[in-house]
Scaffold this motif. Structure first.
Motif, short mmCIF file in Angstrom:
data_model
loop_
_atom_site.label_atom_id
_atom_site.label_comp_id
_atom_site.label_asym_id
_atom_site.label_seq_id
_atom_site.Cartn_x
_atom_site.Cartn_y
_atom_site.Cartn_z
N ALA B 139 81.03 73.05 40.12
CA ALA B 139 82.05 73.84 40.82
C ALA B 139 83.12 72.93 41.39
O ALA B 139 84.32 73.22 41.30
N PHE B 140 82.73 71.81 41.94
CA PHE B 140 83.71 70.88 42.52
C PHE B 140 84.56 70.23 41.45
O PHE B 140 85.75 70.00 41.62
N PHE B 143 86.27 73.77 38.49
CA PHE B 143 86.94 75.05 38.79
C PHE B 143 88.31 74.81 39.42
O PHE B 143 88.43 74.70 40.64
N ARG B 144 89.32 74.72 38.57
CA ARG B 144 90.67 74.48 39.04
C ARG B 144 91.54 75.70 38.71
O ARG B 144 91.43 76.25 37.63
N ALA B 145 92.42 76.06 39.66
CA ALA B 145 93.33 77.20 39.43
C ALA B 145 94.55 76.72 38.65
O ALA B 145 95.65 76.64 39.17
N PHE B 158 84.77 84.28 43.88
CA PHE B 158 84.63 84.37 45.34
C PHE B 158 84.06 85.72 45.75
O PHE B 158 83.19 85.81 46.61
N LEU B 161 80.36 85.74 44.76
CA LEU B 161 79.58 84.83 45.59
C LEU B 161 79.36 85.41 46.98
O LEU B 161 78.28 85.30 47.55
N LEU C 35 88.09 62.34 48.80
CA LEU C 35 87.69 63.48 47.95
C LEU C 35 87.89 63.15 46.47
O LEU C 35 87.10 63.53 45.62
N LEU C 38 85.05 61.02 45.32
CA LEU C 38 83.76 61.43 45.89
C LEU C 38 82.64 61.32 44.86
O LEU C 38 82.71 61.89 43.79
N ILE C 43 77.70 65.55 47.11
CA ILE C 43 77.65 67.01 46.89
C ILE C 43 76.19 67.44 46.79
O ILE C 43 75.80 68.49 47.34
N MET C 297 78.30 79.72 50.36
CA MET C 297 79.45 79.32 51.18
C MET C 297 79.83 77.87 50.86
O MET C 297 81.02 77.53 50.83
N ILE C 299 79.48 76.37 47.96
CA ILE C 299 80.16 76.35 46.66
C ILE C 299 81.60 76.84 46.82
O ILE C 299 82.53 76.27 46.25
N ILE C 300 81.79 77.88 47.62
CA ILE C 300 83.15 78.38 47.85
C ILE C 300 83.99 77.29 48.51
O ILE C 300 85.14 77.03 48.13
N LEU C 302 83.55 74.05 48.36
CA LEU C 302 83.80 72.98 47.39
C LEU C 302 84.93 73.36 46.44
O LEU C 302 85.80 72.54 46.12
N ILE C 303 84.94 74.61 45.99
CA ILE C 303 85.99 75.06 45.07
C ILE C 303 87.34 75.01 45.78
O ILE C 303 88.34 74.54 45.21
N ILE C 304 87.39 75.46 47.01
CA ILE C 304 88.66 75.46 47.76
C ILE C 304 89.15 74.03 47.96
O ILE C 304 90.32 73.70 47.71
N VAL C 305 88.25 73.16 48.39
CA VAL C 305 88.61 71.76 48.62
C VAL C 305 89.10 71.10 47.33
O VAL C 305 90.11 70.39 47.32
N ALA C 306 88.39 71.37 46.25
CA ALA C 306 88.77 70.77 44.97
C ALA C 306 90.16 71.24 44.54
O ALA C 306 90.94 70.47 43.99
N ASN C 307 90.47 72.50 44.79
CA ASN C 307 91.78 73.02 44.39
C ASN C 307 92.90 72.50 45.30
O ASN C 307 94.01 72.24 44.84
N LEU C 309 92.85 69.57 46.63
CA LEU C 309 93.02 68.22 46.07
C LEU C 309 93.86 68.26 44.80
O LEU C 309 94.77 67.46 44.60
N TYR C 310 93.56 69.21 43.92
CA TYR C 310 94.25 69.33 42.65
C TYR C 310 95.74 69.58 42.86
O TYR C 310 96.59 68.91 42.27
N PHE C 311 96.06 70.55 43.74
CA PHE C 311 97.47 70.88 43.95
C PHE C 311 98.20 69.76 44.68
O PHE C 311 99.38 69.51 44.43
#
Lengths: 271, 237, 333
Positions: B139-140, B143-145, B158, B161, C35, C38, C43, C297, C299-300, C302-307, C309-311
Motif C-alpha cells: 500500500a505504501f 498506491f499512487r493517485a 478508503f 477499508l 519517507l 523509508l 512499516i 487505519m 493502511i489508510i 500509509l496511502i495518504i502519506v505516500a501520496n 510524498l508523491y505529489f
C-alpha cells in the motif's frame, strides 16, 4: 436425471452455446490457415518476457519461474507451461539460468519435458539440467516459505508467476519486489489479480494469460483462435443485452409475454 | 510417435468426456475420470518424494550452500512419514481392538497429531500472517493517485477499508432517521452500506466481466489443446 | 483507556522505545527525505504494533467494538434459525490452519448455533486438513459445552474425501458411493443418524466454511445450482467473498465475508443464545475487529502519506519550470 436416451434434453441449449463458441474458434482457425490476417493488440506483459530474461543475463542472476500451485488438471497450469516453453527457450538462447520449483509432481514431470524441449529447440541441449525443475512440497505455505528463502538467497533478476495462485500471490510478489526483480505475472484467479497488479511490473489479466501461447508463437491458427474468442464475447454480450433489456421491459411494463421470455432464458437456456 | 500418441489420447479422452456430459448414461464418467486423476496424482507423490530425497541428499553430500537446511527438510519429511505410516501413539479403533493399527492416523494425542498441532499449524499460520505486513508495504509503495482511475480506486479503497470496521459506523452513524427524518433517503451513504453496495454492484460487475473473459479463454485454450493446435505443453518439435 | 495506559505502562514504554529511532531519523534527515528512503521494515513494525496493541487491549479489558449485523449476516442467521430440532444439516469445513484466524470464529459460531437448535450435524471436508478443523471445532464447542450430544446420534464426522468438486457431484446423488465409513472408521450403516440418508439433497441446509478451492464456488456450482431445493449458506475469506456475491441470494442464501461477517454473525448468535456472560471463545470474531480497525487505519494513513510524498516530489521535479510551461504528463500504470 434421466439415465436412458442418447441425449439429455435439459442440456440442449448448453450444447447449442458450446457449438456456437467452439464453431467460432474453429472457423477463425481455418480462416487464419487460409491466409486471413489477424491483428492482436499489444500485450505488454508478454512483450516484456524477452527483456526480463535479457536483464537477468546482463546482471548475471537467475530467472525464477513459478508455474502456479495447482496440478496438471487445471487449465491454468497447462497455459503456464506454454509460457514456460518460451521463457526457457529465451533463457537457453541468452545463456541465463532459469529455476522452476513446483508444488506438484506431475507438474514437475511435464515442466521438465517442456524445458528440455525448449533447450533443444534453442540449440542448447547440453545446457539443460533436470535439477532446474524440482518438486518442493504440495503444501501451499510450505512452498511459499521455500520460494521466499530462495528469492532472498539467490536474488533472481526476473520472476515469472504464471498459473493458478491463491493467498501466496502477494507474498511472492512483494518478496520479489524486495530483491529488486522484474516481475511478470499471469493468472486467471480474479481474487489474486489485484495483488499481482499492485506488486508486479506486468500482469496478464485472465484471458490475456490464455492468449499467451498464441501471442508468443505468432502462429496464424493460434491467433485465429483469439479472434474466435472475441466472437464468443460478442455472443455473450448480445445475450447479456437481450436478457437485461427483456428483464427491464418486463419489470416496467409487466408484460406476460416478455416475462415468459425472461423465465425461459433463466430456467431453460442458462441452466 | 512420441508426440502423436499423447495428442491422440488427449483428443479422444477430451472429446469423449465432452460428449459424455450430454448423454444421460455417461454423465458420471467425468467424476470417474476425476477420481482416476487423483489416483495418478497420488502415485505421482512417489515421484515428487523421490525427487525431494534425491535433490536434498545431493545437496548434503556436495555440501552446497545451505546444506544444513536440507538435513532439516529430510529429517522432518522422514520423521513425519514414519510417524504417520507407523501410526505412532494411535490407539486401536473400538470396533477392531485386536488390531493395533486400526485407529485413524490423525487421532487426537497421537504423534502425528502433535506434529500437526504444534509444528504444521503454527508454521502455516505464520506464513499466512505475513500477508498483513506485505499488504501494508504494498500500500505504501504502489498506491499512487497518478490519474483519474487511480484516484477513483483509492477513494473506493478508503470507503471499503473504513466500512469494514467500526470507524465506518462511527463516522457516518449520524446519518440516522432518528436524528432527522430526512436522513431516511440517505442511509445508503453510510460507509458500511456504501461498502456493501460497492461490493455487490461495482465489484460484482467487474468480477463477472473478468470471469466471462476467463471462461471464454478456457474454452478456446481447451479446444486448441484437444485438436492439437496448441502443442507447446508437450514441448516444441 | 487512561486506566489501561497507567496499568500497562510498560507496553506503552516498549512501543515508544521501538519507534524512537524512526523519529530520530525523521528529525535528522527531514520528514520527506525520511519517507522517501523509508525501509519497509519500519512499516512492518508499525503493522505489528497496530495488530498487537488492540489484541492486548481487548485481552486485558475485555471490551470490543459494537457490531451492527448486516442484511447478509442476518440472512445467514435466519437460514439456521428457521430449522426445527432434528433437521439434518451438512457442515463442510474446507479450510486449513492458515485461514483459521479468519474462519474459525464463524465455524465455531455455526456449530454453536446448530447445537442450540438441536440440529443433526453431518461434518465433512474437501480439504485434507479439514477433518482436523472439524475435530478442533467439535472439541471446542460440542464436547466442551454440549456434552449431552452423542456422537453418531447428534453429530458425525464423515471425514475428508479427495476429488475436489467430484466429491460434491457424487454425494449430491449418492453419499454412500463415496462415504462407506466415517472419519473414525465406523461403517456408515452402523451410524444411527445415517439411517435413511442417501444423498446431500436430504439435508435441510448446507453450511460451507471455505478458504479457497475446492470451496463455496464448487458447492454453488455442483451442490446448489442443479438442486434449487437445497439451501446453501457459506462463510468465506475476505478475498473470496467478492467472487461469490453474484450467487446471493438465489444459489447462496446467506454469506459471511471475512472476519467482519463472522463478527456480525457472532453478535446475532450471542445475543440470541449466548446468555449474560458468553464464553470468550464465542467472541473471537468480535475481538478481532479491534486489530482490523487499527490496521485498516494504518493502511489508510500509509496511502495518504505516500501520496503526499508523491505529489511533493512531483511538484519539486517541475521546478525550475520547463520552457513550454506545460505540466508533465501523468503516468498511468
Amino acid at each position: 436425471m434421466p439415465q436412458t436416451g442418447w441425449f439429455d434434453p435439459t442440456r440442449i441449449w448448453f450444447f447449442g452455446l458450446l457449438v456456437m463458441l467452439c464453431g467460432a474458434v474453429l472457423a477463425y482457425i481455418f480462416a487464419a490457415r487460409r491466409g486471413m490476417r489477424i491483428n492482436v493488440r499489444r500485450i505488454a506483459g508478454l512483450e516484456a518476457v524477452d527483456d526480463a530474461v535479457g536483464r537477468a543475463t546482463e546482471m548475471g542472476r537467475s530467472c525464477l519461474y513459478i508455474p502456479g500451485v495447482q496440478d496438471m488438471n487445471d487449465i491454468q497450469t497447462i497455459a503456464s507451461l506454454t509460457v514456460l516453453a518460451r521463457v526457457a527457450k529465451t533463457a537457453a538462447e541468452y545463456d541465463a539460468r532459469v529455476e522452476i520449483p513446483t508444488t506438484r509432481s506431475l507438474v514437475m514431470t511435464a515442466a521438465r519435458e517442456t524445458v528440455q524441449a525448449a533447450y533443444l529447440a534453442a540449440g542448447r541441449p547440453e545446457a539443460f539440467s533436470p535439477d532446474q525443475v524440482y518438486y518442493v512440497t504440495d503444501e501451499q505455505f510450505g512452498y511459499v516459505a521455500y520460494v521466499q528463502g530462495l528469492m532472498v538467497r539467490e536474488r533472481p533478476a526476473a520472476c515469472f508467476y504464471m498459473g493458478s495462485f491463491f493467498a501466496e500471490s502477494l507474498i511472492l510478489a512483494e518478496m520479489g519486489n524486495s530483491v529488486g526483480a522484474i516481475q511478470i505475472a499471469g493468472t486467471a484467479q480474479p481474487a489474486q489479480l489485484p495483488f499481482f497488479v499492485a506488486a508486479c511490473d506486468y500482469t496478464l489479466i485472465g484471458e490475456e494469460f490464455f492468449a499467451a501461447s498464441a501471442y508468443l508463437s505468432g502462429e496464424p491458427d493460434q491467433l485465429g483462435s483469439l479472434k474466435g474468442q472475441d466472437v464468443g464475447k460478442l455472443i455473450v454480450g448480445a445475450g447479456i443485452i437481450t436478457g437485461v433489456a427483456a428483464e427491464t421491459i418486463a419489470g416496467l411494463t409487466g408484460s406476460v409475454a416478455v416475462r415468459s421470455f425472461v423465465d425461459f432464458l433463466i430456467n431453460r437456456v442458462l441452466t | 510417435m512420441k508426440r502423436t500418441v499423447p495428442l491422440l489420447i488427449t483428443a479422444v479422452v477430451g472429446f469423449t468426456l465432452i460428449g459424455a456430459y450430454f448423454v444421460p448414461y455417461t454423465q458420471s464418467w467425468g467424476e470417474t475420470v476425476a477420481i482416476w486423476f487423483d489416483v495418478l496424482a497420488a502415485i505421482a507423490f512417489i515421484l515428487g518424494g523421490g525427487n525431494l530425497l534425491r535433490s536434498h541428499l545431493k545437496k548434503i553430500s556436495d555440501q552446497q550452500r545451505g546444506w544444513a537446511y536440507s538435513i532439516i527438510v529430510l529429517a522432518s519429511f522422514l520423521g513425519t512419514l514414519f510417524v504417520g505410516l507407523g501410526k505412532i501413539g494411535v490407539a486401536p479403533s473400538p470396533q477392531f481392538l485386536e488390531y493395533s493399527w486400526s485407529g485413524p492416523y490423525r487421532q487426537t494425542g497421537s504423534a502425528f497429531w502433535y506434529f500437526y498441532q504444534y509444528a504444521f499449524q503454527p508454521l502455516t499460520s505464520t506464513i499466512f500472517a505475513l500477508l498483513a505486513f506485505y499488504i501494508a508495504s504494498a500500500a505504501f509503495r504502489a498506491f499512487r493517485a497518478k490519474n483519474l482511475e487511480a484516484i477513483l480506486l483509492l477513494a473506493t479503497a478508503f470507503i471499503v477499508l473504513l466500512g469494514r470496521t467500526f470507524a465506518g459506523v462511527a463516522l457516518t452513524g449520524w446519518i440516522d432517521p432518528a436524528n432527522w427524518e430526512g436522513f431516511r433517503h440517505f442511509t445508503g451513504l453510510r460507509l458500511e452500506n456504501l461498502t456493501v453496495y460497492i461490493m455487490a454492484v461495482f465489484n460484482t460487475a467487474g468480477n463477472r466481466a473478468i470471469m466471462i473473459g476467463i471462461a471464454l479463454g478456457i474454452v478456446a485454450t481447451s479446444l486448441k489443446i484437444l485438436i492439437g493446435v496448441d502443442r507447446s505443453y508437450l514441448g516444441k518439435d | 483507556m487512561g486506566a489501561f495506559l497507567r496499568d500497562q505502562w510498560w507496553v506503552v514504554a516498549i512501543f515508544i522505545a521501538t519507534l524512537v529511532p524512526l523519529v530520530r531519523r525523521f528529525a535528522s534527515a527531514g520528514v520527506m527525505e525520511g519517507l522517501r528512503t523509508l525501509d519497509r521494515r519500519w512499516i512492518f513494525l508499525l503493522m505489528l504494533w497496530s495488530v498487537l496493541l488492540p489484541i492486548y487491549f481487548i485481552g486485558v479489558t475485555g471490551r470490543t467494538f459494537p457490531e451492527v449485523p448486516s442484511a447478509l449476516a442476518r440472512a445467514t442467521f435466519d437460514e439456521i434459525d428457521r430449522l426445527a430440532p432434528g433437521d439434518p444439516v451438512l457442515l463442510s469445513f474446507d479450510y486449513d490452519p492458515a485461514s483459521e484466524g479468519e474462519l474459525q470464529p464463524m465455524a465455531t459460531a455455526f456449530v454453536k448455533h446448530c447445537a442450540e437448535k438441536k440440529l443433526k450435524m453431518y461434518f465433512m471436508a474437501l480439504w485434507p486438513v479439514g477433518p482436523q478443523m472439524v475435530q478442533n471445532t467439535v472439541d471446542r464447542v460440542i464436547r466442551a459445552d454440549y456434552p449431552n450430544l452423542v456422537y453418531g446420534e447428534d453429530y458425525v464426522n464423515l471425514g475428508y474425501k479427495s476429488g475436489y468438486e467430484a466429491v460434491i457431484r457424487v454425494i449430491t446423488t449418492n453419499i454412500r458411493e463415496l462415504y462407506t465409513t466415517d472419519a473414525r472408521g465406523t461403517a456408515i450403516q452402523d451410524i444411527p443418524m445415517m439411517k435413511g440418508i442417501t444423498s446431500v439433497q436430504q439435508m435441510k441446509l448446507i453450511i460451507n466454511v471455505s478458504a479457497g478451492y475446492p470451496g463455496v464456488k464448487e458447492w454453488v456450482q455442483y451442490g446448489a445450482t442443479p438442486y434449487p431445493a437445497v439451501h446453501l449458506i457459506a462463510g468465506t475469506t475476505g478475498v473470496q467473498a467478492p467472487l461469490v456475491y453474484p450467487y446471493v441470494p438465489r444459489q447462496l442464501r446467506g454469506l459471511l465475508g471475512a472476519i467482519k461477517g463472522a463478527a456480525e454473525y457472532e453478535k446475532l448468535v450471542i445475543d440470541t443464545y449466548g446468555g449474560p456472560n458468553p464464553d470468550p471463545k464465542y467472541l473471537e470474531g468480535l475481538r478481532r475487529m479491534g486489530p482490523q480497525l487499527v490496521a485498516h487505519m494504518l493502511i489508510i494513513m500509509l496511502i495518504i502519506v505516500a501520496n503526499v510524498l508523491y505529489f511533493t516530489e512531483k511538484r519539486a521535479a517541475r521546478r525550475p519550470s520547463t520552457g513550454s510551461g506545460r505540466p508533465e504528463r501523468a503516468e498511468g500504470r
